[in-house]
Design a protein around this motif. Structure first.
Motif, mmCIF file in Angstrom:
data_model
loop_
_atom_site.group_PDB
_atom_site.id
_atom_site.type_symbol
_atom_site.label_atom_id
_atom_site.label_comp_id
_atom_site.label_asym_id
_atom_site.label_seq_id
_atom_site.Cartn_x
_atom_site.Cartn_y
_atom_site.Cartn_z
ATOM 1 N N ILE A 30 0.825 -1.207 0.000
ATOM 2 C CA ILE A 30 0.000 0.000 0.000
ATOM 3 C C ILE A 30 0.862 1.261 0.000
ATOM 4 O O ILE A 30 1.838 1.349 0.730
ATOM 5 C CB ILE A 30 -0.932 0.020 1.230
ATOM 6 N N ALA A 31 0.465 2.218 -0.805
ATOM 7 C CA ALA A 31 1.009 3.572 -0.825
ATOM 8 C C ALA A 31 -0.162 4.498 -1.120
ATOM 9 O O ALA A 31 -1.195 4.041 -1.603
ATOM 10 C CB ALA A 31 2.088 3.720 -1.888
ATOM 11 N N GLY A 32 -0.023 5.761 -0.818
ATOM 12 C CA GLY A 32 -1.162 6.628 -1.075
ATOM 13 C C GLY A 32 -0.844 8.101 -0.956
ATOM 14 O O GLY A 32 0.316 8.486 -0.837
ATOM 15 N N LEU A 33 -1.889 8.897 -0.969
ATOM 16 C CA LEU A 33 -1.732 10.342 -0.940
ATOM 17 C C LEU A 33 -1.348 10.876 0.425
ATOM 18 O O LEU A 33 -0.582 11.813 0.520
ATOM 19 C CB LEU A 33 -3.025 11.023 -1.399
ATOM 20 N N ILE A 56 4.390 1.052 2.056
ATOM 21 C CA ILE A 56 5.614 1.691 1.588
ATOM 22 C C ILE A 56 5.674 3.058 2.267
ATOM 23 O O ILE A 56 5.058 4.027 1.826
ATOM 24 C CB ILE A 56 5.638 1.803 0.059
ATOM 25 N N GLN A 57 6.401 3.075 3.356
ATOM 26 C CA GLN A 57 6.357 4.186 4.300
ATOM 27 C C GLN A 57 6.693 5.548 3.687
ATOM 28 O O GLN A 57 5.976 6.516 3.924
ATOM 29 C CB GLN A 57 7.303 3.890 5.457
ATOM 30 N N GLU A 72 2.342 7.541 16.007
ATOM 31 C CA GLU A 72 1.277 6.692 16.561
ATOM 32 C C GLU A 72 0.669 5.799 15.480
ATOM 33 O O GLU A 72 0.447 4.604 15.702
ATOM 34 C CB GLU A 72 0.195 7.579 17.180
ATOM 35 N N ARG A 73 0.429 6.368 14.303
ATOM 36 C CA ARG A 73 -0.140 5.563 13.198
ATOM 37 C C ARG A 73 0.812 4.447 12.786
ATOM 38 O O ARG A 73 0.399 3.316 12.576
ATOM 39 C CB ARG A 73 -0.437 6.439 11.977
ATOM 40 N N TRP A 74 2.114 4.776 12.657
ATOM 41 C CA TRP A 74 3.090 3.743 12.284
ATOM 42 C C TRP A 74 3.134 2.648 13.348
ATOM 43 O O TRP A 74 3.209 1.469 13.034
ATOM 44 C CB TRP A 74 4.477 4.341 12.082
ATOM 45 N N PHE A 75 3.070 3.060 14.617
ATOM 46 C CA PHE A 75 3.094 2.092 15.709
ATOM 47 C C PHE A 75 1.877 1.173 15.650
ATOM 48 O O PHE A 75 1.986 -0.044 15.824
ATOM 49 C CB PHE A 75 3.160 2.812 17.070
ATOM 50 N N LYS A 83 3.883 -4.684 7.881
ATOM 51 C CA LYS A 83 5.280 -4.321 7.664
ATOM 52 C C LYS A 83 5.373 -2.926 7.059
ATOM 53 O O LYS A 83 4.626 -2.591 6.147
ATOM 54 C CB LYS A 83 5.950 -5.310 6.720
ATOM 55 N N LEU A 84 6.302 -2.138 7.565
ATOM 56 C CA LEU A 84 6.596 -0.823 7.004
ATOM 57 C C LEU A 84 7.921 -0.950 6.261
ATOM 58 O O LEU A 84 8.922 -1.347 6.842
ATOM 59 C CB LEU A 84 6.710 0.231 8.116
ATOM 60 N N ILE A 85 7.890 -0.622 4.973
ATOM 61 C CA ILE A 85 9.110 -0.779 4.185
ATOM 62 C C ILE A 85 9.416 0.521 3.436
ATOM 63 O O ILE A 85 8.505 1.233 3.036
ATOM 64 C CB ILE A 85 9.000 -1.953 3.193
ATOM 65 N N PRO A 86 10.698 0.806 3.236
ATOM 66 C CA PRO A 86 11.061 1.963 2.416
ATOM 67 C C PRO A 86 10.987 1.626 0.935
ATOM 68 O O PRO A 86 11.179 0.471 0.549
ATOM 69 C CB PRO A 86 12.494 2.288 2.837
ATOM 70 N N PHE A 87 10.711 2.614 0.127
ATOM 71 C CA PHE A 87 10.582 2.412 -1.314
ATOM 72 C C PHE A 87 11.820 1.771 -1.915
ATOM 73 O O PHE A 87 11.716 0.888 -2.768
ATOM 74 C CB PHE A 87 10.282 3.760 -1.993
ATOM 75 N N LEU A 88 12.989 2.173 -1.461
ATOM 76 C CA LEU A 88 14.225 1.647 -2.045
ATOM 77 C C LEU A 88 14.366 0.133 -1.847
ATOM 78 O O LEU A 88 15.031 -0.520 -2.633
ATOM 79 C CB LEU A 88 15.446 2.370 -1.483
ATOM 80 N N ASP A 89 13.719 -0.416 -0.838
ATOM 81 C CA ASP A 89 13.760 -1.866 -0.645
ATOM 82 C C ASP A 89 13.079 -2.613 -1.786
ATOM 83 O O ASP A 89 13.341 -3.787 -2.007
ATOM 84 C CB ASP A 89 13.111 -2.273 0.675
#
Length: 92
Positions: A30-33, A56-57, A72-75, A83-89
């Motif tokens: 998931i990614a978004g605005l 995709i954080q 708080e949202r990420w937690f 899972k929270l992942i960076p785009f470069l991954d």
């Protein structure tokens, strides 16, 4: 197979019906605005339906909410097993 999207809960239910027809999809990315405009709930809904979910954080801007609320949202997402992942991954 991966599916990448961010939609409102209503749109997600329509997409979910299509996903169930394609049995090979078991992971949703998931990614978004904006983090406060459906990304959090979309991820939680997908997880509740049994999908493996990755957000995709750095492709989820959070400019509308205070930094403490962003943390708080990420937690919350991580606590729910998302899972929270960076785009470069995704590039490697």
């Amino acid at each position: 197979m991966h599916l990448l999207f961010s939609f409102s809960k209503i749109m997600f239910s329509y997409i979910q019906q299509g996903i169930h027809r394609v049995k090979k999809i078991n992971e949703i990315m998931i990614a978004g605005l904006a983090l406060d405009l459906g990304i959090t709930q979309t991820a939680l809904d997908a997880k509740e339906l049994g999908y493996s979910v990755e957000v995709i954080q750095d492709l989820c801007p959070s400019y509308r909410i205070p930094k403490d609320k962003v943390k708080e949202r990420w937690f919350i997402l991580q606590t729910e097993g998302i899972k929270l992942i960076p785009f470069l991954d995704l590039m490697y």
